[in-house]
Design a protein around this motif. Structure first.
Motif, mmCIF file in Angstrom:
data_model
loop_
_atom_site.group_PDB
_atom_site.id
_atom_site.type_symbol
_atom_site.label_atom_id
_atom_site.label_comp_id
_atom_site.label_asym_id
_atom_site.label_seq_id
_atom_site.Cartn_x
_atom_site.Cartn_y
_atom_site.Cartn_z
ATOM 1 N N VAL A 176 0.836 -1.210 0.000
ATOM 2 C CA VAL A 176 0.000 0.000 0.000
ATOM 3 C C VAL A 176 0.867 1.255 0.000
ATOM 4 N N GLU A 177 1.936 1.247 0.819
ATOM 5 C CA GLU A 177 2.824 2.407 0.876
ATOM 6 C C GLU A 177 3.527 2.641 -0.462
ATOM 7 N N LEU A 178 3.937 1.547 -1.117
ATOM 8 C CA LEU A 178 4.598 1.695 -2.417
ATOM 9 C C LEU A 178 3.630 2.252 -3.460
ATOM 10 N N GLU A 179 2.374 1.818 -3.408
ATOM 11 C CA GLU A 179 1.385 2.366 -4.338
ATOM 12 C C GLU A 179 1.164 3.849 -4.088
ATOM 13 N N LYS A 180 1.083 4.244 -2.794
ATOM 14 C CA LYS A 180 0.913 5.668 -2.478
ATOM 15 C C LYS A 180 2.131 6.466 -2.943
ATOM 16 N N LEU A 181 3.347 5.896 -2.702
ATOM 17 C CA LEU A 181 4.558 6.601 -3.125
ATOM 18 C C LEU A 181 4.613 6.746 -4.638
ATOM 19 N N ALA A 182 4.188 5.700 -5.347
ATOM 20 C CA ALA A 182 4.171 5.777 -6.818
ATOM 21 C C ALA A 182 3.180 6.830 -7.291
ATOM 22 N N GLU A 183 2.005 6.904 -6.638
ATOM 23 C CA GLU A 183 1.026 7.930 -7.005
ATOM 24 C C GLU A 183 1.574 9.324 -6.741
ATOM 25 N N HIS A 184 2.243 9.503 -5.577
ATOM 26 C CA HIS A 184 2.805 10.812 -5.256
ATOM 27 C C HIS A 184 3.891 11.195 -6.255
ATOM 28 N N ARG A 185 4.706 10.209 -6.651
ATOM 29 C CA ARG A 185 5.756 10.513 -7.631
ATOM 30 C C ARG A 185 5.156 10.876 -8.977
ATOM 31 N N GLU A 186 4.093 10.174 -9.358
ATOM 32 C CA GLU A 186 3.435 10.521 -10.618
ATOM 33 C C GLU A 186 2.844 11.923 -10.555
ATOM 34 N N GLU A 187 2.199 12.255 -9.417
ATOM 35 C CA GLU A 187 1.640 13.600 -9.275
ATOM 36 C C GLU A 187 2.741 14.655 -9.292
ATOM 37 N N PHE A 188 3.861 14.373 -8.596
ATOM 38 C CA PHE A 188 4.953 15.343 -8.564
ATOM 39 C C PHE A 188 5.584 15.498 -9.948
ATOM 40 N N ALA A 189 5.738 14.362 -10.660
ATOM 41 C CA ALA A 189 6.292 14.445 -12.020
ATOM 42 C C ALA A 189 5.366 15.235 -12.934
ATOM 43 N N GLU A 190 4.046 15.018 -12.785
ATOM 44 C CA GLU A 190 3.095 15.779 -13.601
ATOM 45 C C GLU A 190 3.142 17.265 -13.249
ATOM 46 N N TYR A 191 3.281 17.561 -11.938
ATOM 47 C CA TYR A 191 3.390 18.964 -11.520
ATOM 48 C C TYR A 191 4.648 19.605 -12.095
ATOM 49 N N GLU A 192 5.791 18.887 -12.025
ATOM 50 C CA GLU A 192 7.026 19.437 -12.587
ATOM 51 C C GLU A 192 6.918 19.619 -14.093
ATOM 52 N N ARG A 193 6.247 18.662 -14.761
ATOM 53 C CA ARG A 193 6.087 18.790 -16.210
ATOM 54 C C ARG A 193 5.255 20.012 -16.551
ATOM 55 N N GLN A 194 4.137 20.208 -15.814
ATOM 56 C CA GLN A 194 3.306 21.379 -16.058
ATOM 57 C C GLN A 194 4.049 22.672 -15.731
ATOM 58 N N ALA A 195 4.832 22.654 -14.627
ATOM 59 C CA ALA A 195 5.596 23.853 -14.269
ATOM 60 C C ALA A 195 6.634 24.177 -15.337
ATOM 61 N N ALA A 196 7.325 23.131 -15.834
ATOM 62 C CA ALA A 196 8.318 23.366 -16.887
ATOM 63 C C ALA A 196 7.653 23.870 -18.158
ATOM 64 N N ALA A 197 6.478 23.274 -18.493
ATOM 65 C CA ALA A 197 5.766 23.734 -19.691
ATOM 66 C C ALA A 197 5.321 25.185 -19.530
ATOM 67 N N THR A 198 4.863 25.533 -18.316
ATOM 68 C CA THR A 198 4.445 26.919 -18.058
ATOM 69 C C THR A 198 5.614 27.881 -18.202
ATOM 70 N N LYS A 199 6.786 27.494 -17.674
ATOM 71 C CA LYS A 199 7.966 28.361 -17.796
ATOM 72 C C LYS A 199 8.398 28.506 -19.250
ATOM 73 N N ILE A 200 8.342 27.397 -19.983
ATOM 74 C CA ILE A 200 8.728 27.463 -21.399
ATOM 75 C C ILE A 200 7.785 28.387 -22.162
ATOM 76 N N ILE A 201 6.469 28.257 -21.884
ATOM 77 C CA ILE A 201 5.492 29.126 -22.556
ATOM 78 C C ILE A 201 5.743 30.578 -22.188
ATOM 79 N N ALA A 202 6.050 30.832 -20.884
ATOM 80 C CA ALA A 202 6.296 32.209 -20.450
ATOM 81 C C ALA A 202 7.522 32.789 -21.141
ATOM 82 N N VAL A 203 8.594 31.975 -21.259
ATOM 83 C CA VAL A 203 9.806 32.456 -21.937
ATOM 84 C C VAL A 203 9.522 32.700 -23.414
ATOM 85 N N GLU A 204 8.764 31.788 -24.044
ATOM 86 C CA GLU A 204 8.422 31.978 -25.451
ATOM 87 C C GLU A 204 7.609 33.249 -25.656
#
Length: 536
Positions: A176-204
């Motif tokens: 159960v803990e590994l599943e929660k950790l995997a979900e948190h990592r997926e959410e964090f990776a998605e957040y970082e991806r969106q943040a990077a995309a937002t920064k790229i759009i802002a720079v563009e």
């Protein structure tokens, strides 16, 4: 079901020399235990019994089975008063049957360990009670050894089952803990991806903003809209949310918010004439170019999807609301925000036409603060080689406007400010604008008061400030995050005989003030954490 099948086979076994009453005692009680297990399974499956009574039900059935199988053949014969034909030492066999039940219970029952512990001692109590009351066919010391061996073996099996259950729970908790950790990592990776995309759009967007302000006289956004009564299902229109259309409104003499792109061409000439044919040809060229550069969101054809290709522009003959023609260069490019960018460059820069029956000063106030499509003074050319002496870093600002808007600047000043955009405010470039504004007002008041009074021929009173102000400037755009400049600033008020900067055939500002910068030095701004994030 397997247990019930074993009971059927058990009944089919021959009776041998066993008395019928004793044989029926064993068979009927074994069948009752099997039916009890089947009833519990069906009742729990159909919700006849609450699941919280599962452990208790298994405990009761287990107690019945262990109690019946604790009876040896001699114990059953004594119970029913049957005369024993020959002594049978089946104590070890009956304990083996009980041990088989224990193995099945521990493997499949999965009840609370406390119930298992109670079952063991219930079995030992019945076994010892029957041995004491009815006696045994084995010698007493053999009976004691067999009983102790069985009891110790049951305790060992119970401890092994307890440890196995604890390991299963730990594995379940870890899973159960590994599943929660995997979900948190997926959410964090998605957040970082969106943040990077937002920064790229802002720079563009910042890069496009700098490019548009440096190259074009007017720029803004276009959006696809459905216009009823038109032959085209979707038309590229000026965005009504764009606040930077005020200066373009002045040029065309009409409101363009939400209007089709062909509004740039002016009204269609009436009658069948060569002017009308030329207007329609220009409209067709305009729409062909716009359809190629700005892609409708309903387009699903892969060949029409946005791609990386060389940006192109088109020359057009446009007209204002009165039909007066003028030449422009139009640039359209699909944006990453789902809209399209446009830029307009006048081929005749001196041309500016106010809308009919409107006040030019009111129009200038409306265009103040627009996003790139004009400044407070749209007539002024921001960069001029005729401003200041050769190599002098200077600019003219309007002291009557808030924020000190830049009217015109020398070419060397662009090395500090970057490509100046219409509507540029000097105070926005200063790190300590409040201190500079206070110094500016005090020195301007001193110079103005000196001109209003007679100082008995004192020639030291001139139009230039005596004191200088140390300032820190930061270039506009992305470069301003990493580099800045320090300089000494002096203020100069022109007199009536001094020539003012050429404002491209337009209106003279209310209070032009010249600022001269000397001792300009480059400074590096402290390393920002955002730069590391962008590199990552």
């Amino acid at each position: 079901m397997f247990y019930c099948f074993l009971q059927v086979l058990w009944i089919l076994l021959p009776r041998g020399s066993m008395d019928l009453t004793v044989w029926l005692f064993y068979r009927l009680n074994s069948a009752a235990s099997a039916l009890g297990f089947v009833f519990i399974v069906v009742a729990l499956d159909r919700k006849w019994i609450n699941c919280k009574f599962y452990d208790l039900c298994i405990f009761v059935v287990g107690c019945h089975f262990l109690a019946i199988n604790s009876f040896t053949r001699s114990n059953a014969e004594h119970l029913f008063g049957v005369e024993s034909k020959q002594p049978v030492g089946d104590e070890a066999y009956q304990l083996l049957v009980c041990m088989t039940l224990w193995a099945g219970f521990l493997a499949h029952a999965e009840i609370d360990m406390r119930y298992f512990f109670a079952l063991i001692h219930w079995n030992m109590f019945v076994w010892l009670a029957l041995g004491v009351i009815y006696g045994t066919a084995l010698p007493f010391e053999f009976f004691v050894k067999l009983t102790l061996t069985y009891y110790i073996l049951c305790l060992i099996m119970l401890e092994h089952s307890r440890r196995a259950e604890r390991r299963r729970r730990e594995m379940l908790f870890m899973s159960v803990e590994l599943e929660k950790l995997a979900e948190h990592r997926e959410e964090f990776a998605e957040y970082e991806r969106q943040a990077a995309a937002t920064k790229i759009i802002a720079v563009e967007q910042e890069a496009v903003q700098s490019f548009m302000s440096a190259v074009f006289d007017f720029f803004g956004h276009l959006a696809w809209r459905t216009c009823s009564g038109e032959c085209e299902p979707k038309l590229l229109c000026f965005s009504p949310e764009d606040q930077g259309n005020a200066a373009l409104k002045v040029l065309l003499g009409q409101d363009i918010a939400g209007r089709p792109l062909e509004t740039l061409l002016g009204p269609e000439p009436a009658g069948a004439s060569s002017a009308q044919v030329h207007w329609r040809q220009e409209r067709r060229r305009l729409w062909d170019y716009a359809s190629l550069e700005a892609h409708c969101p309903d387009d699903t054809d892969g060949s029409k999807s946005p791609s990386r290709r060389v940006a192109r522009k088109i020359g057009l003959t446009c007209g204002d609301v009165t039909g007066a023609p003028f030449e422009v260069e139009l640039f359209i490019r699909a944006s990453s925000l789902g809209r399209s960018l446009f830029g307009i460059r006048l081929l005749s820069p001196g041309y500016r036409k106010s809308p009919p029956d409107s006040n030019a000063h009111d129009t200038d106030q409306q265009s103040q603060g627009s996003c790139g499509n004009g400044s407070v003074h749209p007539e002024a050319a921001l960069v001029s080689e005729s401003v200041g002496a050769e190599g002098e870093v200077c600019l003219w600002v309007d002291a009557a406007e808030q924020g000190l808007p830049v009217l015109v600047c020398s070419v060397p000043f662009t090395l500090i400010s970057g490509p100046p955009s219409p509507g540029l405010l000097l105070l926005d470039m200063l790190l300590d604008g409040a201190v500079f504004e206070e110094w500016f007002q005090l020195n301007l008041n001193d110079i103005m008061n000196a001109d209003d009074h007679d100082h008995d021929g004192d020639s030291s009173r001139t139009g230039t400030s005596v004191h200088r102000c140390s300032i820190a400037l930061q270039p506009t755009g992305h470069v301003g995050r990493f580099f800045g400049f320090t300089a000494a600033c002096s203020l100069h008020v022109p007199d009536s005989s001094e020539a003012l900067p050429n404002m491209s055939g337009g209106t003279i500002p209310y209070m032009p003030i010249k600022l001269v910068f000397t001792d300009v030095r480059l400074r590096q701004i402290a390393h920002e954490p955002e730069r590391d994030k962008l590199k990552d």
